[in-house]
Design an enzyme around this catalytic site. Sequence first.
Site, short mmCIF file in Angstrom:
data_model
loop_
_atom_site.label_atom_id
_atom_site.label_comp_id
_atom_site.label_asym_id
_atom_site.label_seq_id
_atom_site.Cartn_x
_atom_site.Cartn_y
_atom_site.Cartn_z
N LYS A 34 0.82 -1.19 0.00
CA LYS A 34 0.00 0.00 0.00
C LYS A 34 0.86 1.26 0.00
O LYS A 34 0.41 2.35 -0.33
CB LYS A 34 -0.89 0.01 1.24
CG LYS A 34 -1.77 -1.20 1.39
CD LYS A 34 -2.41 -1.20 2.80
CE LYS A 34 -3.08 -2.51 3.10
NZ LYS A 34 -3.42 -2.64 4.52
N GLU B 14 7.78 2.34 -5.92
CA GLU B 14 7.85 1.76 -4.57
C GLU B 14 8.07 2.87 -3.55
O GLU B 14 8.72 3.88 -3.85
CB GLU B 14 9.00 0.74 -4.58
CG GLU B 14 9.41 0.13 -3.27
CD GLU B 14 8.41 -0.86 -2.68
OE1 GLU B 14 7.27 -0.43 -2.43
OE2 GLU B 14 8.78 -2.01 -2.43
N ASP B 15 7.56 2.69 -2.36
CA ASP B 15 7.74 3.69 -1.31
C ASP B 15 9.17 3.72 -0.78
O ASP B 15 9.80 4.76 -0.70
CB ASP B 15 6.74 3.47 -0.16
CG ASP B 15 6.76 2.05 0.40
OD1 ASP B 15 7.50 1.19 -0.13
OD2 ASP B 15 6.02 1.78 1.36
N ASP C 2 14.53 -1.09 1.57
CA ASP C 2 15.25 -1.29 2.83
C ASP C 2 16.32 -2.37 2.58
O ASP C 2 17.38 -2.05 2.06
CB ASP C 2 14.20 -1.69 3.88
CG ASP C 2 14.72 -1.79 5.29
OD1 ASP C 2 15.77 -1.20 5.58
OD2 ASP C 2 14.10 -2.47 6.12
N ASP D 173 3.41 3.28 6.68
CA ASP D 173 2.58 3.13 7.87
C ASP D 173 3.38 2.87 9.14
O ASP D 173 4.51 2.40 9.11
CB ASP D 173 1.60 1.97 7.69
CG ASP D 173 2.30 0.62 7.77
OD1 ASP D 173 3.23 0.40 6.98
OD2 ASP D 173 1.91 -0.18 8.63
N ARG E 255 -0.59 6.73 7.16
CA ARG E 255 -0.17 6.76 5.76
C ARG E 255 -0.55 8.08 5.10
O ARG E 255 -0.02 8.46 4.07
CB ARG E 255 -0.83 5.62 4.98
CG ARG E 255 -0.38 4.22 5.39
CD ARG E 255 -0.97 3.20 4.43
NE ARG E 255 -0.87 1.83 4.91
CZ ARG E 255 0.17 1.03 4.70
NH1 ARG E 255 1.22 1.47 4.05
NH2 ARG E 255 0.17 -0.20 5.15
P1 IMP Z 1 12.71 -4.61 2.06
O1 IMP Z 1 12.18 -5.86 1.43
O2 IMP Z 1 13.52 -4.91 3.30
O3 IMP Z 1 13.45 -3.71 1.10
O4 IMP Z 1 11.47 -3.84 2.63
C1 IMP Z 1 10.63 -3.15 1.81
C2 IMP Z 1 9.31 -2.91 2.48
O5 IMP Z 1 9.44 -2.81 3.90
C3 IMP Z 1 8.76 -1.58 2.03
O6 IMP Z 1 7.98 -1.71 0.88
C4 IMP Z 1 7.95 -1.15 3.23
O7 IMP Z 1 6.65 -1.67 3.13
C5 IMP Z 1 8.66 -1.77 4.40
N1 IMP Z 1 9.56 -0.82 5.10
C6 IMP Z 1 10.90 -0.84 5.13
N2 IMP Z 1 11.38 0.16 5.88
C7 IMP Z 1 10.30 0.83 6.35
C8 IMP Z 1 10.14 2.01 7.18
O8 IMP Z 1 11.11 2.65 7.65
N3 IMP Z 1 8.87 2.38 7.41
C9 IMP Z 1 7.77 1.73 6.92
N4 IMP Z 1 7.88 0.64 6.14
C10 IMP Z 1 9.14 0.20 5.85
#
Ligand code: IMP
Length: 178
Positions: A46, A103-104, A107, A163, A169
């Site tokens: 989302k 993508e938001d 990480d 979120d 959000r």
């Molecule tokens: P990744 O797979 O570790 O890159 O994580 C990606 C997903 O983790 C993002 O699409 C977010 O939904 C969530 N995410 C990672 N860091 C944060 C944060 O600081 N705040 C909120 N959501 C996060």
Amino acid sequence: MPDNYRLSKGILIDEDTLQDRIEVLGGQINHDYAGMTGLLLVCVLKGGVLFLTDLMRRIHVPHAIDFMAVSSYGVGQRETSGVVRIDMDLRQSIEGKHLLIVEDIVDTGTTLNYLKGLLQSRQPASIKICALLNKPSRRVADIHIDYIGFDIPDVFVYGYGLDLDELYRNLPYVAIAK
Ligand code: IMP
């Protein structure tokens, strides 16, 4: 939003700074995709939804939009489980299309790495990634991000689509969770 709420939390990126940067990203995308047909923005739900709606208003190349929902961790967790689940898939064939994943935040990169691999197997003409926020210090997966809004430190952020246990959000800025 009451002022005392704003003041009690640290704002990492304010509304004007976000919007200025999105304008620049839109300009880069307009330049790179100029004259191309078949551009499809794939918004990752989302968290990417506010970013998508602001970004697409700055993209003047004809494009369609579609949505995918993925989850890598549940309510109350702040670390990815490493297992990505597709909660909602695209509703159209992407064969021959130019995909731009919106993508938001990236990480560890686990989610996007999985998503890109999955979409690649459906034979689009190209795939690029546009992420509003990037936490380079947390990266595990080796993934190239074509358009990055902001590199941020290793802090948990919320607002502007992101979120805090499914809330906040709607905030027009990005804040740091305590
Ligand atoms: P990744 O797979 O570790 O890159 O994580 C990606 C997903 O983790 C993002 O699409 C977010 O939904 C969530 N995410 C990672 N860091 C944060 C944060 O600081 N705040 C909120 N959501 C996060």
